[in-house]
Every structure is written in C-alpha cells, then in structure tokens.
Scaffold this motif. Structure first.
Motif, PDB file in Angstrom:
ATOM      1  N   UNK A  18       1.001  -1.082  -0.291  1.00 42.65           N
ATOM      2  CA  UNK A  18       0.277  -0.121  -0.006  1.00 42.65           C
ATOM      3  C   UNK A  18       0.563   1.498  -0.241  1.00 42.65           C
ATOM      4  N   UNK A  19       2.328   1.271   0.667  1.00 38.72           N
ATOM      5  CA  UNK A  19       2.762   1.747   0.598  1.00 38.72           C
ATOM      6  C   UNK A  19       4.006   2.416  -0.428  1.00 38.72           C
ATOM      7  N   UNK A  20       4.296   1.454  -1.155  1.00 39.52           N
ATOM      8  CA  UNK A  20       4.997   1.676  -2.645  1.00 39.52           C
ATOM      9  C   UNK A  20       4.111   2.192  -4.290  1.00 39.52           C
ATOM     10  N   UNK A  21       2.688   1.550  -3.298  1.00 40.61           N
ATOM     11  CA  UNK A  21       1.905   1.826  -4.468  1.00 40.61           C
ATOM     12  C   UNK A  21       1.423   3.501  -4.355  1.00 40.61           C
ATOM     13  N   UNK A  22       1.534   4.417  -2.832  1.00 42.47           N
ATOM     14  CA  UNK A  22       0.994   5.304  -2.626  1.00 42.47           C
ATOM     15  C   UNK A  22       2.407   6.028  -3.053  1.00 42.47           C
ATOM     16  N   UNK A  23       3.359   5.775  -2.975  1.00 47.12           N
ATOM     17  CA  UNK A  23       4.640   6.372  -3.612  1.00 47.12           C
ATOM     18  C   UNK A  23       5.171   6.404  -5.144  1.00 47.12           C
ATOM     19  N   UNK A  24       4.586   5.541  -5.595  1.00 38.54           N
ATOM     20  CA  UNK A  24       4.870   5.133  -6.834  1.00 38.54           C
ATOM     21  C   UNK A  24       3.569   5.564  -7.880  1.00 38.54           C
ATOM     22  N   UNK A  25       2.435   5.809  -7.335  1.00 39.26           N
ATOM     23  CA  UNK A  25       1.458   6.618  -8.135  1.00 39.26           C
ATOM     24  C   UNK A  25       2.129   8.488  -7.569  1.00 39.26           C
ATOM     25  N   UNK A  28       4.433   9.998 -10.628  1.00 41.42           N
ATOM     26  CA  UNK A  28       4.126   9.769 -11.545  1.00 41.42           C
ATOM     27  C   UNK A  28       2.903  10.993 -11.564  1.00 41.42           C
ATOM     28  N   UNK A  29       2.458  11.230 -10.767  1.00 46.69           N
ATOM     29  CA  UNK A  29       1.364  12.193 -11.149  1.00 46.69           C
ATOM     30  C   UNK A  29       2.079  13.100 -11.665  1.00 46.69           C
ATOM     31  N   UNK A  35       6.098   7.668 -16.717  1.00 44.37           N
ATOM     32  CA  UNK A  35       6.006   6.545 -16.978  1.00 44.37           C
ATOM     33  C   UNK A  35       7.071   6.074 -17.678  1.00 44.37           C
ATOM     34  N   UNK A  36       7.425   6.841 -18.679  1.00 44.54           N
ATOM     35  CA  UNK A  36       8.978   6.025 -20.090  1.00 44.54           C
ATOM     36  C   UNK A  36       9.731   6.351 -19.058  1.00 44.54           C
ATOM     37  N   UNK A  37      10.557   6.806 -18.510  1.00 47.48           N
ATOM     38  CA  UNK A  37      11.817   6.872 -17.049  1.00 47.48           C
ATOM     39  C   UNK A  37      11.864   5.821 -16.553  1.00 47.48           C
ATOM     40  N   UNK A  38      10.617   4.979 -15.816  1.00 38.91           N
ATOM     41  CA  UNK A  38      10.640   4.713 -15.100  1.00 38.91           C
ATOM     42  C   UNK A  38      10.951   3.378 -15.910  1.00 38.91           C
TER      43      UNK A  38
END
Length: 96
Positions: A18-25, A28-29, A35-38
């Motif tokens: 859940x925390x990783x998804x928050x960071x990832x979101x 990319x926001x 997204x292409x860089x990642x």
C-alpha cells in the motif's frame, strides 16, 4: 517475485505494497514522461539481472529508489507548504 523462486520476497513485501503504491502514484503524477523513464530504469535493472551483473543491478536499483524517494519527499513538502500557506491565509482573514 514469482520468477525468483523465493517465497520470502512476496511475504516480506506484501505489507509494504500500500505504501509503495502511494509512492509510485505520487512519483508519476503530473509528469507525462515519468512512466517512460521508470520503464527504462526497470529494463536496465532487469538487463543487469539477466546478465548476472548483481553489482550493476544493485546500483541501478538503489539509484532508482533514491530518485523516486526524492521526488516523493519534494511533493510531500510542496503539499505541506501549500497547506501551511492556506492555514496562514485563513488565520489572517479571521483576524481582520
């Protein structure tokens, strides 16, 4: 995780998703290029793993995580700064 054959990876990372998804979101926001860089970073890490170059895979992974963490912290700081500014403006309006 499945490809590694190591069930501990899934067990140890599951509580953190859940925390990783928050960071990832957050990372990319507001950045159409991110997204292409990642993806490019992930491909480079995977290429190093496939090549058996653990040192390079680790270095690339650490760089990837560090960069994402910096972006996340900057965004959190900006949100906090905006919130504090808004609170100060509200206080100023009440005093008048």
């Amino acid at each position: 995780m499945r490809l590694s054959g190591n069930p501990l990876i899934g067990e140890t990372t599951a509580p953190h998703w859940p925390y990783l998804r928050r960071v990832m979101g957050e990372v990319v926001r507001d950045d159409a290029q991110m997204p292409q860089t990642i993806l490019g970073e992930h491909v480079a890490i995977l290429d190093a793993v496939i090549a058996g170059d653990g040192t390079r895979a680790e270095l690339l992974s650490r760089d990837h995580i560090t960069r994402a963490a910096k972006i996340f912290v900057q965004r959190l700081q900006a949100q906090q700064d905006a919130s504090e500014k808004e609170m100060q403006q509200r206080r100023t309006r009440r005093i008048r």
